[in-house]
Enzyme design. Structure first.
Site, PDB file in Angstrom:
ATOM      1  N   SER A 212      54.326  51.425  54.055  1.00 23.09           N
ATOM      2  CA  SER A 212      54.068  52.735  53.445  1.00 23.09           C
ATOM      3  C   SER A 212      55.139  53.779  53.738  1.00 23.09           C
ATOM      4  CB  SER A 212      52.702  53.269  53.908  1.00 23.09           C
ATOM      5  OG  SER A 212      52.629  53.298  55.314  1.00 23.09           O
TER       6      SER A 212
ATOM      7  N   ASP B  22      50.097  63.266  57.029  1.00 20.81           N
ATOM      8  CA  ASP B  22      48.681  62.895  56.863  1.00 20.81           C
ATOM      9  C   ASP B  22      48.051  62.208  58.065  1.00 20.81           C
ATOM     10  OD1 ASP B  22      49.861  60.425  56.806  1.00 20.81           O
ATOM     11  OD2 ASP B  22      49.311  59.926  54.748  1.00 20.81           O
TER      12      ASP B  22
ATOM     13  N   HIS C  12      51.934  59.247  58.277  1.00 26.31           N
ATOM     14  CA  HIS C  12      53.201  59.327  57.563  1.00 26.31           C
ATOM     15  C   HIS C  12      53.834  60.707  57.719  1.00 26.31           C
ATOM     16  CE1 HIS C  12      50.397  56.475  55.613  1.00 26.31           C
ATOM     17  NE2 HIS C  12      51.428  55.676  55.758  1.00 26.31           N
TER      18      HIS C  12
END
Length: 370
Positions: free
Chosen positions: A36, A332, A335
């Site tokens: 991610s 978040d 990240h």
């Protein structure tokens, strides 16, 4: 006098051109892999990792794109800044998007939640609930499929830059609940071995220019800080045992890269030291423009970390983010913000201390054609 002045101006223009051209001319194609931290849209809310399954919802993407692009940030990632640095005609399209089929400047195969170890390992150990089924070997299979569809891309593998983004953090996270039965050193050995096998596969296909990113300070993520014991802290107030885990992982990875360099002297295999870059920021955040090194920009719950694992960014409970994301390191809970990715990208691509060998060396080798 006027003639001499014009000659000096012309010389300066030529010198500037010689300095500016290499990065733009060196690579016309980039292939990206990872999880991610690198995924530019292969994952959507319906396929994302557990507790971070709202990437298709606002306020993701709010800072730069002003909408969600299924990137786990408020804007661009390091791989996007790499595309800018190389003056590519656009960002890398995600492999699962229609745009990838006709892409001429590269493709992004990274998937949020992806692991280095194959999914079957986690399934055998009853750790497969709500985790992403793709691994780095899935991404390799996608890349091979891309080459089969594009003979031109297959012929030009040796001219492309391969960005192997951070991968391995999910392996440790998924095995956390089985720490008593699956030792962390087993995960480390398996994860690095799988990643090494992946890089060897790229080299066998003709890859000559590869950048491999290490793990960041995973012990400094708000999610980790929330779950870790309060007494488990290091000298920068992060979860000590988790940072030690990432450090050990990176040491083993670097040892594997040294072996690969010896075995493939014609290739340039660089190590992007995410751990050192992250540490530099966390040790002196104000120097890089950050006032909130630990608090989540898009989160809930307030407190030291503003993070609640059951109310994460983009969920019905969290539809807005902080007013100034550029002041925050973390977006978040896991990240980073675009601002942090920009800083890290600068460290990798402009500051020779965080990429080994330096990015400029890789560009020079490519421009020489060897």
């Amino acid at each position: 006098m006027a003639a001499r002045r014009s000659d000096v101006i012309l010389l300066l223009i030529l010198l500037i051109a010689c300095v500016a051209v290499p990065a733009a001319a060196a690579f016309e194609t980039v292939y990206a892999f990872g999880d991610s931290f690198t995924d530019t849209g292969n994952t959507h809310s319906t396929t994302g990792p557990y507790s971070f399954g709202y990437v298709s919802s606002p306020p993701y993407g709010a800072t730069f794109f002003h909408r969600s692009t299924n990137r786990y940030s408020d804007g661009r990632l390091v791989v996007d800044f790499l595309a800018d640095r190389l003056a590519l005609p656009g960002f890398l399209p995600p492999y699962l998007s229609p745009a990838a089929a006709n892409a001429t400047h590269g493709v992004n195969f990274a998937v949020a939640g992806a692991t280095a170890i194959e999914h079957e390992f986690f399934a055998r150990n009853n750790l497969s609930v709500d985790i992403t089924p793709q691994s780095i070997m899935t991404e390799l299979a996608w890349f091979e499929a891309h080459l089969r569809r594009s003979p031109a891309a297959a012929r030009a593998v040796g001219d492309a830059l391969f960005w192997v983004g951070e991968i391995g953090a999910n392996d440790y996270a998924y095995s956390f609940m089985a720490a008593t039965t699956i030792p962390q050193d087993q995960i480390r050995n398996m994860a690095v071995d799988r990643l090494t096998t992946f890089i060897e596969a790229l080299l066998k296909k003709g890859a000559k220019y590869i950048i491999v990113q290490g793990l960041p300070l995973t012990g400094c993520l708000p999610l980790t800080m929330t779950l870790a014991r309060p007494e488990d802290r290091d000298n920068i107030s992060c979860a000590a045992t988790v940072n030690q885990q990432s450090h050990a992982h990176n040491r083993r990875l670097q040892a594997s890269l040294r072996r690969l360099r010896r075995q493939h002297p014609a290739a340039v295999i660089a190590y992007a030291d995410y751990y050192a870059a992250h540490l530099a920021v966390m040790a002196a955040p104000a120097r890089y423009g950050f006032t909130e090194p630990f608090k989540t920009c898009c989160g809930a719950g307030g407190g030291a970390y503003n993070f609640e694992i059951f109310s994460t960014c983009g969920s019905p409970e969290v539809t807005t983010a902080c007013a100034q994301p550029a002041k925050y390191v973390n977006w978040d809970g896991v990240h980073m913000t675009e601002a942090m990715y920009r800083v890290v990208a600068g460290m990798f691509f402009q500051d020779g201390r965080y990429c080994h060998p330096p990015f400029s060396t890789l560009l020079a080798r490519r421009n020489k054609g060897n």
